[in-house]
Design an enzyme around this catalytic site. Structure first.
Site, PDB file in Angstrom:
ATOM      1  N   ASN A 101     -21.510 -58.390 -18.703  1.00  0.00           N
ATOM      2  CA  ASN A 101     -20.114 -58.813 -18.640  1.00  0.00           C
ATOM      3  C   ASN A 101     -19.764 -59.553 -19.922  1.00  0.00           C
ATOM      4  OD1 ASN A 101     -21.084 -58.387 -15.817  1.00  0.00           O
ATOM      5  ND2 ASN A 101     -18.958 -58.913 -15.368  1.00  0.00           N
ATOM      6  N   THR A 139     -24.665 -54.006 -15.416  1.00  0.00           N
ATOM      7  CA  THR A 139     -23.665 -54.087 -16.478  1.00  0.00           C
ATOM      8  C   THR A 139     -23.749 -55.447 -17.148  1.00  0.00           C
ATOM      9  OG1 THR A 139     -22.013 -54.945 -14.940  1.00  0.00           O
ATOM     10  CG2 THR A 139     -22.053 -52.557 -15.280  1.00  0.00           C
ATOM     11  N   GLU A 146     -16.903 -54.580 -18.851  1.00  0.00           N
ATOM     12  CA  GLU A 146     -18.287 -54.454 -18.381  1.00  0.00           C
ATOM     13  C   GLU A 146     -18.981 -53.215 -18.889  1.00  0.00           C
ATOM     14  OE1 GLU A 146     -19.561 -55.320 -14.242  1.00  0.00           O
ATOM     15  OE2 GLU A 146     -17.409 -55.346 -13.903  1.00  0.00           O
TER      16      GLU A 146
HETATM   17  N1  RBF Z   1     -15.045 -50.380 -10.405  1.00  0.00           N
HETATM   18  C1  RBF Z   1     -14.047 -49.878  -9.655  1.00  0.00           C
HETATM   19  O1  RBF Z   1     -13.565 -50.555  -8.757  1.00  0.00           O
HETATM   20  N2  RBF Z   1     -13.532 -48.632  -9.898  1.00  0.00           N
HETATM   21  C2  RBF Z   1     -14.032 -47.806 -10.864  1.00  0.00           C
HETATM   22  O2  RBF Z   1     -13.543 -46.687 -11.046  1.00  0.00           O
HETATM   23  C3  RBF Z   1     -15.131 -48.299 -11.657  1.00  0.00           C
HETATM   24  N3  RBF Z   1     -15.687 -47.528 -12.623  1.00  0.00           N
HETATM   25  C4  RBF Z   1     -16.740 -48.016 -13.359  1.00  0.00           C
HETATM   26  C5  RBF Z   1     -17.334 -47.208 -14.336  1.00  0.00           C
HETATM   27  C6  RBF Z   1     -18.385 -47.672 -15.109  1.00  0.00           C
HETATM   28  C7  RBF Z   1     -19.009 -46.782 -16.141  1.00  0.00           C
HETATM   29  C8  RBF Z   1     -18.888 -48.995 -14.895  1.00  0.00           C
HETATM   30  C9  RBF Z   1     -20.028 -49.518 -15.700  1.00  0.00           C
HETATM   31  C10 RBF Z   1     -18.301 -49.792 -13.925  1.00  0.00           C
HETATM   32  C11 RBF Z   1     -17.225 -49.322 -13.144  1.00  0.00           C
HETATM   33  N4  RBF Z   1     -16.627 -50.118 -12.153  1.00  0.00           N
HETATM   34  C12 RBF Z   1     -15.601 -49.623 -11.398  1.00  0.00           C
HETATM   35  C13 RBF Z   1     -16.939 -51.540 -12.072  1.00  0.00           C
HETATM   36  C14 RBF Z   1     -17.883 -51.926 -10.987  1.00  0.00           C
HETATM   37  O3  RBF Z   1     -17.151 -52.138  -9.843  1.00  0.00           O
HETATM   38  C15 RBF Z   1     -18.559 -53.210 -11.471  1.00  0.00           C
HETATM   39  O4  RBF Z   1     -19.390 -52.943 -12.570  1.00  0.00           O
HETATM   40  C16 RBF Z   1     -19.353 -53.851 -10.357  1.00  0.00           C
HETATM   41  O5  RBF Z   1     -18.527 -54.231  -9.318  1.00  0.00           O
HETATM   42  C17 RBF Z   1     -20.104 -55.100 -10.844  1.00  0.00           C
HETATM   43  O6  RBF Z   1     -19.235 -56.097 -11.271  1.00  0.00           O
HETATM   44 MG    MG Z   2     -22.419 -57.175 -14.542  1.00  0.00          MG
END
Ligand code: RBF
Ligand code: MG
Length: 157
Positions: free
Chosen positions: A30, A28, A89
């Site tokens: 940021n 991702t 993100e």
């Molecule tokens: N993090 C969560 O804790 N819960 C989520 O439901 C969640 N959904 C995400 C959905 C997408 C499409 C993306 C790109 C990220 C999501 N994340 C979610 C964030 C994820 O935890 C984070 O990108 C990583 O921890 C890296 O920082």
């Molecule tokens: Mg990232």
């Protein structure tokens, strides 16, 4: 679920927690939250779909080449990781090659997918994020979303 009006978010890309690419295999970008705090605060936290344009950090080329890509992103607190700072993100659904870094990114957010969730394991989160990507790619084919693919905000100087 389409948004009434596309949501326009643009900013520099900063270093994240270093989890995305390494731990999750989901690189991702940021967005510098300080630059987008106001616009992000207006919206509901959750997972969204839309279009992205990027400036790639590269010695050779440094320009936005007027191409946009599908993206899905999370705005919020990453409940699984109990972050204490909000993040924005986007995951740009395009293979830029390993280790490609973005300098900045512009987003035209067109649809809401789901609220943020907590998960029992990293695997379950990763599985769900991959599902979000499929939902995104599918949804963006729909004219209600596809019409914003070349939104002028993406290519503004
Ligand atoms: N993090 C969560 O804790 N819960 C989520 O439901 C969640 N959904 C995400 C959905 C997408 C499409 C993306 C790109 C990220 C999501 N994340 C979610 C964030 C994820 O935890 C984070 O990108 C990583 O921890 C890296 O920082
Ligand atoms: Mg990232």
């Amino acid at each position: 679920m389409p948004l009434d009006e596309p949501w326009l978010i643009g900013g520099d890309v900063v270093k994240g927690f270093g989890r995305g690419s390494k731990e999750l295999g989901i690189p991702t970008a940021n967005v510098d939250i300080h630059q987008v705090e106001k616009v992000v605060a207006e919206g509901v936290t959750g997972i969204y779909a839309g279009w992205a344009s990027v400036k790639v950090r590269s010695k050779i080329s440094n320009k936005n080449d007027n191409v946009s890509y599908p993206m899905c992103m999370s705005i919020g607190w990453n409940p699984l990781f109990k972050n204490n700072e909000k993040t924005c993100e986007p995951w740009v659904l395009h293979d830029f090659g390993d280790g490609t870094m973005f300098e900045s990114i512009r987003l035209v957010v067109v649809g809401y997918i789901r609220p943020e969730a907590d998960f029992v394991s990293l695997e379950k989160l990763v599985e769900r994020i991959h599902r979000d990507a499929e939902v995104t790619k599918e949804a963006l084919l729909d004219e209600r979303y596809a019409q914003h693919r070349n939104h002028p905000f993406l290519f503004a100087p």
